[in-house]
Design an enzyme around this catalytic site. Structure first.
Site, PDB file in Angstrom:
ATOM      1  CB  CYS A 106      14.165  32.056  -7.892  1.00 36.41           C
ATOM      2  SG  CYS A 106      14.345  30.308  -8.273  1.00 36.41           S
ATOM      3  CG  HIS A 148       8.705  30.874  -9.731  1.00 36.62           C
ATOM      4  ND1 HIS A 148       9.437  32.024  -9.892  1.00 36.62           N
ATOM      5  CD2 HIS A 148       9.520  29.998  -9.084  1.00 36.62           C
ATOM      6  CE1 HIS A 148      10.641  31.855  -9.359  1.00 36.62           C
ATOM      7  NE2 HIS A 148      10.715  30.623  -8.863  1.00 36.62           N
ATOM      8  CD  GLU A 149       8.497  26.810  -7.151  1.00 39.38           C
ATOM      9  OE1 GLU A 149       9.418  26.033  -7.499  1.00 39.38           O
ATOM     10  OE2 GLU A 149       8.708  27.819  -6.463  1.00 39.38           O
ATOM     11  CG  HIS A 152      12.301  25.932 -11.023  1.00 35.26           C
ATOM     12  ND1 HIS A 152      13.540  26.523 -11.196  1.00 35.26           N
ATOM     13  CD2 HIS A 152      11.656  26.670 -10.101  1.00 35.26           C
ATOM     14  CE1 HIS A 152      13.631  27.579 -10.402  1.00 35.26           C
ATOM     15  NE2 HIS A 152      12.505  27.688  -9.735  1.00 35.26           N
TER      16      HIS A 152
END
Length: 192
Positions: A106, A148-149, A152
């Site tokens: 990341c 994953h994104e 955030h």
């Protein structure tokens, strides 16, 4: 319209849930701000060499993500390039319970990598920059990148998804070989 500094683990923007973008209330000025945000995300991602980036990673606590995936990435590789995708207000629903492990890094956790379980198949709903809603089913590495994104936007970094923190390490140390536990996990799922 510029490269922005990438926020690092511990920054307040990475620890909170991002605010949705309400397309029904956007003024022309708001639309320009969104376009500038997308440009900043693209410029910053390309400069940092990332596959994706979310708005909190440049200190903007709004639900905006961009990503692209090149052919052949991941243990369950994508078969063709996935072009630059811009998403606002994304929502993920797992399709089934099957998960798989792969290494993740990341931009906000520089120099580290970890073996992270993710859902193998997901349904993704999001809005584009015009506010149009899209829905699609994703699998494999493509699904991993999106999960994953989107994390955030929920204030979650990939180490928080790991079920064994001993498999978090400096990326350059992978050259010495995989830890035995990682080898066992990857062999069990057929990726070695």
């Amino acid at each position: 319209m510029a490269i922005q500094p990438v926020t690092k683990m511990g920054h307040p923007a990475l620890r909170q849930k991002s605010m949705a973008i309400r397309f029904d209330d956007l003024t022309d000025d708001d639309q320009i701000v969104l376009e500038e945000l997308v440009t900043d995300l693209v410029d910053t991602m390309h400069d940092a060499g990332g596959t994706g980036i979310a708005a909190p990673q440049i200190g903007v606590v709004r639900q905006a993500v961009i990503y692209f995936v090149t052919k052949g990435r991941g243990f369950e590789p994508v078969e063709e390039d996935i072009p630059l995708t811009v998403m606002f207000n994304p929502v993920i629903e797992p399709i089934g319970n099957e998960q798989f492990y792969d290494w993740e890094g990341c931009l906000s956790v520089p120099g580290l990598t970890g073996l992270v379980p993710r859902f193998k198949n997901i349904e993704l709903t999001y809005q584009d920059i015009a506010g149009k809603t899209h829905k699609e089913a994703l699998s494999g590495y493509h699904a991993r990148v999106v999960q994953h994104e989107v994390d955030h936007l929920l204030g979650i970094l990939y180490p928080q998804r790991m079920d064994d923190i001993s498999l978090l390490m400096y990326s350059d140390q992978l050259e010495h070989g995989l830890p035995q536990k990682a080898r066992e996990i990857l062999i069990a799922q057929g990726n070695m």
